[in-house]
Motif scaffolding. Structure first.
Motif, PDB file in Angstrom:
ATOM      1  N   THR A 266      13.011   4.707   2.796  1.00 41.35           N
ATOM      2  CA  THR A 266      13.219   3.262   2.771  1.00 41.35           C
ATOM      3  C   THR A 266      11.996   2.601   3.394  1.00 41.35           C
ATOM      4  OG1 THR A 266      14.285   3.206   4.944  1.00 41.35           O
ATOM      5  CG2 THR A 266      15.716   3.528   3.035  1.00 41.35           C
ATOM      6  N   GLY A 267      11.776   1.339   3.075  1.00 43.02           N
ATOM      7  CA  GLY A 267      10.644   0.600   3.624  1.00 43.02           C
ATOM      8  C   GLY A 267      11.102  -0.681   4.283  1.00 43.02           C
ATOM      9  N   GLU A 268      11.391  -0.602   5.564  1.00 46.33           N
ATOM     10  CA  GLU A 268      11.873  -1.770   6.289  1.00 46.33           C
ATOM     11  C   GLU A 268      10.713  -2.489   6.957  1.00 46.33           C
ATOM     12  OE1 GLU A 268      15.681  -0.557   8.474  1.00 46.33           O
ATOM     13  OE2 GLU A 268      14.725   1.326   7.877  1.00 46.33           O
ATOM     14  N   THR A 269      10.822  -3.810   7.043  1.00 47.27           N
ATOM     15  CA  THR A 269       9.786  -4.601   7.704  1.00 47.27           C
ATOM     16  C   THR A 269      10.390  -5.351   8.880  1.00 47.27           C
ATOM     17  OG1 THR A 269      10.161  -6.359   6.078  1.00 47.27           O
ATOM     18  CG2 THR A 269       8.316  -4.873   5.672  1.00 47.27           C
ATOM     19  N   TYR A 270       9.704  -5.262   9.996  1.00 46.86           N
ATOM     20  CA  TYR A 270      10.098  -5.953  11.216  1.00 46.86           C
ATOM     21  C   TYR A 270       8.917  -6.795  11.686  1.00 46.86           C
ATOM     22  CZ  TYR A 270      13.840  -2.502  11.080  1.00 46.86           C
ATOM     23  OH  TYR A 270      14.901  -1.736  10.679  1.00 46.86           O
ATOM     24  N   LYS A 271       9.089  -7.513  12.760  1.00 48.51           N
ATOM     25  CA  LYS A 271       8.042  -8.405  13.253  1.00 48.51           C
ATOM     26  C   LYS A 271       6.744  -7.649  13.574  1.00 48.51           C
ATOM     27  CE  LYS A 271       7.196 -12.001  16.671  1.00 48.51           C
ATOM     28  NZ  LYS A 271       7.758 -12.756  17.789  1.00 48.51           N
ATOM     29  N   ALA A 272       6.865  -6.476  14.217  1.00 50.31           N
ATOM     30  CA  ALA A 272       5.677  -5.767  14.675  1.00 50.31           C
ATOM     31  C   ALA A 272       5.454  -4.425  13.989  1.00 50.31           C
ATOM     32  CB  ALA A 272       5.760  -5.551  16.189  1.00 50.31           C
ATOM     33  N   VAL A 273       6.270  -4.097  12.982  1.00 52.22           N
ATOM     34  CA  VAL A 273       6.154  -2.772  12.383  1.00 52.22           C
ATOM     35  C   VAL A 273       6.684  -2.756  10.950  1.00 52.22           C
ATOM     36  CG1 VAL A 273       8.399  -1.911  13.194  1.00 52.22           C
ATOM     37  CG2 VAL A 273       6.548  -0.308  12.886  1.00 52.22           C
ATOM     38  N   VAL A 274       6.074  -1.912  10.137  1.00 59.26           N
ATOM     39  CA  VAL A 274       6.626  -1.550   8.832  1.00 59.26           C
ATOM     40  C   VAL A 274       7.099  -0.118   9.014  1.00 59.26           C
ATOM     41  CG1 VAL A 274       6.127  -1.092   6.395  1.00 59.26           C
ATOM     42  CG2 VAL A 274       5.111  -3.078   7.529  1.00 59.26           C
ATOM     43  N   LYS A 275       8.392   0.107   8.792  1.00 54.18           N
ATOM     44  CA  LYS A 275       9.011   1.403   9.063  1.00 54.18           C
ATOM     45  C   LYS A 275       9.355   2.088   7.751  1.00 54.18           C
ATOM     46  CE  LYS A 275      11.939   1.923  12.509  1.00 54.18           C
ATOM     47  NZ  LYS A 275      11.386   2.964  13.345  1.00 54.18           N
ATOM     48  N   LEU A 276       8.777   3.273   7.553  1.00 52.01           N
ATOM     49  CA  LEU A 276       9.079   4.096   6.395  1.00 52.01           C
ATOM     50  C   LEU A 276       9.985   5.219   6.889  1.00 52.01           C
ATOM     51  CD1 LEU A 276       8.103   3.982   3.445  1.00 52.01           C
ATOM     52  CD2 LEU A 276       6.397   5.681   4.044  1.00 52.01           C
ATOM     53  N   THR A 277      11.280   5.136   6.537  1.00 49.76           N
ATOM     54  CA  THR A 277      12.267   6.094   7.021  1.00 49.76           C
ATOM     55  C   THR A 277      12.617   7.079   5.911  1.00 49.76           C
ATOM     56  OG1 THR A 277      13.194   4.442   8.516  1.00 49.76           O
ATOM     57  CG2 THR A 277      14.547   6.373   8.059  1.00 49.76           C
TER      58      THR A 277
ATOM     59  N   ARG B 111       0.833  -1.213   0.000  1.00 47.72           N
ATOM     60  CA  ARG B 111       0.000   0.000   0.000  1.00 47.72           C
ATOM     61  C   ARG B 111       0.865   1.260   0.000  1.00 47.72           C
ATOM     62  NH1 ARG B 111      -3.561   2.191  -2.293  1.00 47.72           N
ATOM     63  NH2 ARG B 111      -4.624   3.863  -1.246  1.00 47.72           N
ATOM     64  N   VAL B 112       1.881   1.278   0.845  1.00 45.36           N
ATOM     65  CA  VAL B 112       2.786   2.423   0.927  1.00 45.36           C
ATOM     66  C   VAL B 112       3.512   2.612  -0.414  1.00 45.36           C
ATOM     67  CG1 VAL B 112       4.925   3.191   2.023  1.00 45.36           C
ATOM     68  CG2 VAL B 112       3.063   2.357   3.421  1.00 45.36           C
ATOM     69  N   ARG B 113       3.947   1.508  -0.986  1.00 49.13           N
ATOM     70  CA  ARG B 113       4.635   1.556  -2.282  1.00 49.13           C
ATOM     71  C   ARG B 113       3.741   2.176  -3.348  1.00 49.13           C
ATOM     72  NH1 ARG B 113       6.074  -3.892  -5.668  1.00 49.13           N
ATOM     73  NH2 ARG B 113       7.721  -3.048  -7.005  1.00 49.13           N
TER      74      ARG B 113
END
Length: 155
Positions: free
Chosen positions: A75-86, A43-45
């Motif tokens: 950047t669009g990083e993915t973690y266990k509990a979060v999608v981080k847009l930096t 969605r962010v992409r």
């Protein structure tokens, strides 16, 4: 014998990933996640591409989706509990909708952490993307070209 075959298959899969385009690698990451994180990243992409049709996708740092236009937008990083847009230069951006909720202490970057079930303020995010592109392009346009130093003539 089965172990060797599995290892070969993994190696072939990894090599295929490395040979694919950044867009294909991001597609693969979204599919690989297969949960709310993949949906959020997709969605962010889509919102980034709508906000800036000239955006260039990259795949850096061993598996991080990156969106660029005259420099890194985010950047669009993915973690266990979060999608981080930096946002690489987020500290220099106005954020009237107060989307930034992470990495607030730094001098350059700012991030938006999306958690499962979060609603994305699409208009505010797209405005932030456009502001990041404008910042990147304004810096490039105002940067002075490097001039070669002339050696003084000998008398």
């Amino acid at each position: 014998m089965k172990k060797a075959t599995a290892t070969k298959a993994k190696t072939a899969s990894k090599e295929a990933k490395e040979d694919s385009s950044p867009s294909q690698q991001i597609d693969a990451r979204i599919k690989e996640l297969g949960d709310w994180r993949g949906e959020t990243l997709a969605r962010v992409r889509k919102l980034i591409k709508q906000a800036d049709p000239d955006v260039v996708e990259a795949w850096k740092w061993r598996g991080v989706p990156v969106w660029e236009h005259a420099g890194i937008i985010c950047t669009g990083e993915t973690y266990k509990a979060v999608v981080k847009l930096t946002f690489a230069r987020g500290a220099a951006l106005d954020d009237p909708s107060r989307l930034f909720n992470s990495s607030l202490e730094g001098n350059a970057r700012r991030a938006i952490d999306f958690h499962e079930g979060d609603t994305i303020d699409e208009k505010a995010l797209q405005a932030l993307i456009r502001a990041a592109v404008a910042l990147n392009t304004s810096v490039r346009a105002t940067a002075r070209p490097v001039r070669s130093q002339k050696k003084p003539k000998s008398a």
